[in-house]
Design a protein around this motif. Structure first.
Motif: not given
Length: 159
Positions: A41-42, A44-45, A48, A50-51, A59, A116-117, A119, A157
């Protein structure tokens, strides 16, 4: 006007509903699986935007501390290649509560949850849904069967 049935439309879009037999979708069980999921998740975000970078390269949210938030993973050769969590409504609320009023959906003791989350490892993103569809099906089935939910809400998002 031409009317296209669902099966014909799926064929036209080349959507793949069949999971590779070497991929297993299930709940994360071990510390390593949770760490791999949160790292995925970390990454991928972060990619993008988002992180922001952090030392742990993971994340997760406060919701992951609740026992009502399962982490679903897709494994290939003991590596997490996709993940999605299900945040069941609790005293923490849902992530979407920050931007939406969900009170009407909570009436009459209805149980709601939020995926949620999400990825998917970059090597598996362009597979015409061959991973996304089975992952989503597992999440929705698990939420209904084991969390007793009456509905799932997702916010996306717009980036």
């Amino acid at each position: 006007m031409t009317i296209v049935n669902g099966a014909a439309l799926r064929r036209r879009l080349k959507l793949n509903y069949y999971l590779n037999e070497n991929i297993v979708i299930r709940l994360a069980k071990t510390r390593t699986e949770f760490e791999q999921a949160f790292n995925l998740v970390y990454e991928a975000y972060l990619e993008l935007g988002y992180q922001t970078p952090n030392e742990k390269k993971m994340r997760y949210s406060i919701h992951h501390a609740a026992t009502t938030t399962p982490v679903i993973i897709a494994l290939l050769n003991n590596q997490v290649i996709a993940t999605m969590s299900i945040v069941r409504d609790s005293y923490l609320g849902l992530p979407s509560d920050k931007i939406f009023d969900l009170s009407k959906y909570r009436k009459n003791n209805r149980v709601i949850a939020e995926p949620s989350c999400l990825a998917i490892h970059k090597d598996f993103r362009q597979t015409h849904g061959s991973l996304m569809f089975p992952l989503t099906k597992y999440v929705t089935s698990y939420a209904e069967s084991y969390l007793g939910t009456h509905g799932l809400f997702a916010s996306v998002n717009p980036k």
